[in-house]
Write a protein that holds these residues in place. Structure first.
Motif, PDB file in Angstrom:
ATOM      1  N   ARG A  56      38.980  42.817  29.335  1.00 25.10           N
ATOM      2  CA  ARG A  56      40.193  42.503  30.099  1.00 25.10           C
ATOM      3  C   ARG A  56      41.293  41.945  29.205  1.00 25.10           C
ATOM      4  N   SER A 116      43.566  42.186  39.070  1.00 23.97           N
ATOM      5  CA  SER A 116      44.598  41.531  38.260  1.00 23.97           C
ATOM      6  C   SER A 116      45.374  40.473  39.034  1.00 23.97           C
ATOM      7  N   GLY A 141      45.210  36.650  37.965  1.00 24.21           N
ATOM      8  CA  GLY A 141      46.463  36.039  37.533  1.00 24.21           C
ATOM      9  C   GLY A 141      46.789  34.784  38.302  1.00 24.21           C
TER      10      GLY A 141
END
Length: 330
Positions: free
Chosen positions: A48, A286, A290
């Motif tokens: 990642r 994501s 995040g």
């Protein structure tokens, strides 16, 4: 051949045999340290973060050893430009946003990351526990700081320094509040969790101090700092307690009488500067990663400014989050 020569040859033969016998019986190395290329690693955490710019000036080593009944695999990530910053500790391999936050933090503030990898399988699903044990139950990496397994603590804290660098532990957890586990009163409507980590939780172990403003990242009651203090002292005696409270953070004060094997307890009894930041696990997509990572980095930024001022690169959060456009509570 006379007796004197016979004796001399016998002594020489015996001396010559000693190294061979020692080599056969010598114990194997206790710890194996090897350099790794983070861009070539096949584990999900590194995949990642497979951006060459992110790893510039960061050195990664893998540390493997056996301690008592368990085999351990750790990663140490050192900022070569600023090696004297904090020790960022990520004990659970399945807490993905915590690992990402640690890498971003070590780039900004320096120091080094120590992250535990679930050692049984590098390609299987991540696990909170270390199941690579010779016998018995799996081991929680954050409950193994014990006197009877000293090699583990020694490996994690091998480069702590003197005076000791600040230790920052990073975690993500499932929704934390369960009214059955709390003495604080009724829960918010339809709020359920596992009863482990939440600023809504009161118990003999934890006393919460909730953010007054509830501004991001503390609009989420699972985003908290955990500050430990000794049983015969006041909660504000814990490391960095007053500065974090003055910053209006969600805080869970942990009342420690005897050690539970965690690094927070280990550090407290040894007078080490330690703070723990937690937020809710929001998945591996994501957006969720995040969000959790940004909340951890915001708490880190506050601690670095107030508890251990270190020159670093600004850790900016999304504009909509800085404006506080999140709903308060859950």
């Amino acid at each position: 051949m006379n007796r004197a020569w016979t004796t001399l040859f016998g002594l020489l033969a015996a001396l010559h045999a000693v190294p061979a016998v020692s080599a056969q019986t010598a114990a194997p190395p206790r710890e194996i340290v090897s350099g790794v290329d983070p861009l070539q690693m096949g584990t999900d955490d590194f995949i990642r973060l497979a951006d060459p710019a992110l790893w510039t000036d960061l050195k990664v080593t893998r540390i493997e050893f056996r301690d008592d009944r368990a085999f351990w695999r750790l990663y140490r990530i050192v900022n070569l430009r600023k090696p004297t910053g904090p020790l960022w500790f990520v004990p659970h391999d399945n807490e993905n946003a915590a690992f990402e936050a640690a890498v971003y933090a070590v780039r900004s503030y320096g120091g080094e990351v120590v992250a535990v990898e679930e050692a049984r399988s590098v390609s299987g699903p991540d696990s909170r526990m270390n199941g690579d044990v010779a016998y018995g139950r799996s081991i929680d990496p954050n409950r193994n700081f014990r006197d009877d397994t000293p090699a583990y603590a020694d490996a994690v804290l091998a480069d702590l320094g003197s005076p000791a660098r600040m230790i920052v532990a990073l975690h993500t957890n499932e929704a934390g509040y369960d009214s059955k586990e709390s003495t604080c009163g009724p829960p918010p409507p339809a709020y359920t969790g596992r009863g482990e980590i939440s600023v809504l939780l009161c118990s003999d172990l934890y006393t919460p101090r909730r953010s007054v403003s509830g501004r991001w990242p503390f609009d989420d009651t699972d985003s908290v700092a955990i500050v430990s203090y000794l049983g015969d002292r006041a909660p504000m005696s814990g490391f960095c307690a007053r500065p974090l409270a003055d910053a209006d953070m969600n805080i869970m004060f942990e009342h420690v009488v005897t050690s539970d094997g965690s690094l927070s307890n280990y550090a407290l009894f040894r007078g080490l500067p330690y703070v723990n930041f937690e937020t809710q696990d929001r998945g591996v997509l994501s957006e969720g990663l995040g969000d959790s990572r940004s909340r951890l980095l915001a708490m880190i930024g506050t601690a670095m400014a107030r508890c251990a001022p270190i020159e670093g690169i600004a850790l900016r959060v999304p504009e909509r989050q800085r404006r506080g456009k999140h709903k308060k509570g859950r």
